[in-house]
Design a protein around this motif. Structure first.
Motif, PDB file in Angstrom:
ATOM      1  N   TYR A  34      31.978  -1.798 -21.672  1.00 24.68           N
ATOM      2  CA  TYR A  34      32.135  -0.645 -20.575  1.00 24.68           C
ATOM      3  C   TYR A  34      31.783   0.010 -19.474  1.00 24.68           C
ATOM      4  O   TYR A  34      31.654   0.787 -19.104  1.00 24.68           O
ATOM      5  CB  TYR A  34      30.334   0.150 -21.832  1.00 24.68           C
ATOM      6  CG  TYR A  34      30.876   0.634 -23.297  1.00 24.68           C
ATOM      7  CD1 TYR A  34      31.799   1.115 -23.645  1.00 24.68           C
ATOM      8  CD2 TYR A  34      30.033  -0.653 -23.928  1.00 24.68           C
ATOM      9  CE1 TYR A  34      31.626   1.708 -24.563  1.00 24.68           C
ATOM     10  CE2 TYR A  34      30.078  -0.139 -25.309  1.00 24.68           C
ATOM     11  CZ  TYR A  34      31.181   1.193 -26.300  1.00 24.68           C
ATOM     12  OH  TYR A  34      31.489   1.287 -27.605  1.00 24.68           O
ATOM     13  N   GLN A  35      30.853  -1.337 -18.762  1.00 31.14           N
ATOM     14  CA  GLN A  35      31.150  -1.160 -17.564  1.00 31.14           C
ATOM     15  C   GLN A  35      32.835  -0.858 -16.584  1.00 31.14           C
ATOM     16  O   GLN A  35      33.007  -0.200 -16.062  1.00 31.14           O
ATOM     17  CB  GLN A  35      30.037  -2.072 -16.913  1.00 31.14           C
ATOM     18  CG  GLN A  35      29.084  -2.271 -17.171  1.00 31.14           C
ATOM     19  CD  GLN A  35      28.157  -3.532 -16.781  1.00 31.14           C
ATOM     20  OE1 GLN A  35      29.236  -4.250 -17.094  1.00 31.14           O
ATOM     21  NE2 GLN A  35      26.951  -2.973 -16.739  1.00 31.14           N
ATOM     22  N   ARG A  60      33.714   2.910 -17.159  1.00 34.35           N
ATOM     23  CA  ARG A  60      33.186   3.780 -16.189  1.00 34.35           C
ATOM     24  C   ARG A  60      33.909   3.611 -15.064  1.00 34.35           C
ATOM     25  O   ARG A  60      34.263   4.762 -14.182  1.00 34.35           O
ATOM     26  CB  ARG A  60      31.949   3.345 -16.494  1.00 34.35           C
ATOM     27  CG  ARG A  60      31.408   4.049 -15.339  1.00 34.35           C
ATOM     28  CD  ARG A  60      29.652   4.146 -15.146  1.00 34.35           C
ATOM     29  NE  ARG A  60      28.971   2.751 -14.890  1.00 34.35           N
ATOM     30  CZ  ARG A  60      27.954   2.371 -15.343  1.00 34.35           C
ATOM     31  NH1 ARG A  60      26.856   2.902 -15.539  1.00 34.35           N
ATOM     32  NH2 ARG A  60      27.901   1.273 -15.062  1.00 34.35           N
ATOM     33  N   ASP A  61      34.158   2.485 -14.576  1.00 32.66           N
ATOM     34  CA  ASP A  61      34.621   2.392 -13.392  1.00 32.66           C
ATOM     35  C   ASP A  61      36.552   2.905 -13.264  1.00 32.66           C
ATOM     36  O   ASP A  61      37.184   3.176 -12.657  1.00 32.66           O
ATOM     37  CB  ASP A  61      35.264   0.343 -13.111  1.00 32.66           C
ATOM     38  CG  ASP A  61      33.919  -0.096 -12.517  1.00 32.66           C
ATOM     39  OD1 ASP A  61      32.994   0.488 -12.243  1.00 32.66           O
ATOM     40  OD2 ASP A  61      33.830  -1.218 -12.807  1.00 32.66           O
ATOM     41  N   PRO A 106      35.290   7.022 -15.133  1.00 35.10           N
ATOM     42  CA  PRO A 106      34.330   8.027 -15.490  1.00 35.10           C
ATOM     43  C   PRO A 106      33.526   9.067 -16.280  1.00 35.10           C
ATOM     44  O   PRO A 106      35.220   9.305 -16.134  1.00 35.10           O
ATOM     45  CB  PRO A 106      34.253   7.938 -14.168  1.00 35.10           C
ATOM     46  CG  PRO A 106      35.421   8.340 -12.581  1.00 35.10           C
ATOM     47  CD  PRO A 106      35.957   7.696 -14.214  1.00 35.10           C
ATOM     48  N   HIS A 107      32.764   9.582 -16.679  1.00 40.25           N
ATOM     49  CA  HIS A 107      32.512  10.770 -17.427  1.00 40.25           C
ATOM     50  C   HIS A 107      33.170  10.658 -18.855  1.00 40.25           C
ATOM     51  O   HIS A 107      33.095  12.202 -19.435  1.00 40.25           O
ATOM     52  CB  HIS A 107      33.410  12.053 -16.679  1.00 40.25           C
ATOM     53  CG  HIS A 107      32.741  12.368 -15.129  1.00 40.25           C
ATOM     54  ND1 HIS A 107      31.708  11.773 -14.916  1.00 40.25           N
ATOM     55  CD2 HIS A 107      33.468  11.658 -13.955  1.00 40.25           C
ATOM     56  CE1 HIS A 107      31.495  11.461 -13.647  1.00 40.25           C
ATOM     57  NE2 HIS A 107      32.733  11.879 -13.038  1.00 40.25           N
ATOM     58  N   ASP A 152      28.384   6.060 -20.416  1.00 41.87           N
ATOM     59  CA  ASP A 152      27.463   6.253 -19.956  1.00 41.87           C
ATOM     60  C   ASP A 152      25.377   5.207 -21.205  1.00 41.87           C
ATOM     61  O   ASP A 152      24.886   4.563 -20.287  1.00 41.87           O
ATOM     62  CB  ASP A 152      26.907   6.843 -19.257  1.00 41.87           C
ATOM     63  CG  ASP A 152      27.501   7.369 -17.804  1.00 41.87           C
ATOM     64  OD1 ASP A 152      28.178   6.195 -17.542  1.00 41.87           O
ATOM     65  OD2 ASP A 152      27.554   8.173 -17.622  1.00 41.87           O
ATOM     66  N   ILE A 190      26.034   2.257 -22.047  1.00 40.21           N
ATOM     67  CA  ILE A 190      25.960   0.833 -20.969  1.00 40.21           C
ATOM     68  C   ILE A 190      24.136   0.593 -21.022  1.00 40.21           C
ATOM     69  O   ILE A 190      23.543  -0.247 -21.036  1.00 40.21           O
ATOM     70  CB  ILE A 190      26.306   1.746 -19.480  1.00 40.21           C
ATOM     71  CG1 ILE A 190      28.054   1.557 -20.003  1.00 40.21           C
ATOM     72  CG2 ILE A 190      25.682  -0.137 -18.806  1.00 40.21           C
ATOM     73  CD1 ILE A 190      28.710   1.973 -18.706  1.00 40.21           C
ATOM     74  N   ASP A 191      23.318   2.140 -21.116  1.00 38.73           N
ATOM     75  CA  ASP A 191      22.372   1.776 -20.909  1.00 38.73           C
ATOM     76  C   ASP A 191      21.577   1.451 -22.116  1.00 38.73           C
ATOM     77  O   ASP A 191      20.440   0.959 -22.099  1.00 38.73           O
ATOM     78  CB  ASP A 191      21.614   3.506 -20.776  1.00 38.73           C
ATOM     79  CG  ASP A 191      21.863   4.071 -20.094  1.00 38.73           C
ATOM     80  OD1 ASP A 191      22.371   3.477 -18.696  1.00 38.73           O
ATOM     81  OD2 ASP A 191      21.666   5.309 -19.470  1.00 38.73           O
ATOM     82  N   SER A 225      21.726  -2.497 -21.976  1.00 40.78           N
ATOM     83  CA  SER A 225      21.236  -3.166 -21.108  1.00 40.78           C
ATOM     84  C   SER A 225      19.955  -3.519 -21.279  1.00 40.78           C
ATOM     85  O   SER A 225      19.550  -4.081 -21.039  1.00 40.78           O
ATOM     86  CB  SER A 225      21.562  -1.756 -19.681  1.00 40.78           C
ATOM     87  OG  SER A 225      22.536  -1.913 -19.240  1.00 40.78           O
TER      88      SER A 225
END
Length: 182
Positions: free
Chosen positions: A153-154, A157-158, A161-162, A167, A170-171, A174
């Motif tokens: 997922y990171q 995002r790299d 994005p969007h 996000d 990821i949250d 995490s």
């Protein structure tokens, strides 16, 4: 028709294909550069342009098989989608979009191993294929491999994005990995 004429036609076709592929790569590089800098209102349109490029195999017959696979998936018939996409892959084994879409069809049939194999191939052929990455992240979560899913997922995002839900995933992952709750 002589053998030299057939050889010449083959060489010309190969050179034309290389020119198309090089132009497509340059255009994709430009689109990815724009996507990395885009605000949320622009990102969806740029992703759509990238996906349009990914859907162009360079062969009308292969593009037709891809569309038939897409239509079968949209109609809720993943078995038919696998048939169309397998035919596509047989004739265009370097076309990442075919593998990515067939992975979706396999996933819909709960054939996780086959889906993972196709996602791996799609990402070997196109390491920036954010849709294939997203499918991989979903499967990694399902297989209770949250650290690997988080890393995927990171990476999404790299690159792009969007994308809705990335996000949040990821949250969530995490927090899960840190062992704390919200």
């Amino acid at each position: 028709m002589s053998i030299h004429h057939l050889f010449f036609n083959s060489v010309v076709a190969t050179l034309l294909w290389c020119g198309v592929a090089a132009a497509q790569t340059a255009e994709l590089d430009s689109l990815f550069d724009r996507l990395a800098q885009a605000d949320p209102s622009e990102a969806e349109g740029i992703r759509g342009q990238i996906e349009t490029q990914w859907s162009r195999s360079g062969s009308p017959a292969m593009d037709l098989l891809l569309r038939r696979g897409e239509d079968a998936l949209a109609d809720g018939n993943p078995a038919l989608a696998v048939d169309h996409l397998s035919a596509l892959i047989d004739h265009a084994p370097d076309f990442a979009q075919g593998y990515s879409l067939r992975a979706s069809a396999f996933y819909a049939q709960e054939q996780i191993g086959l889906a993972l194999d196709d996602l791996r191939t799609a990402l070997e052929l196109n390491p920036r294929h954010f849709n294939a990455m997203r499918g991989l992240a979903v499967i990694l979560q399902q297989l209770d491999r949250p650290q690997e899913a988080l890393e995927v997922y990171q990476r999404i995002r790299d690159i792009a994005p969007h994308i809705d839900g990335v996000d949040m995933a990821i949250d969530r992952l995490s927090v899960e990995l840190d062992g704390t709750s919200l």
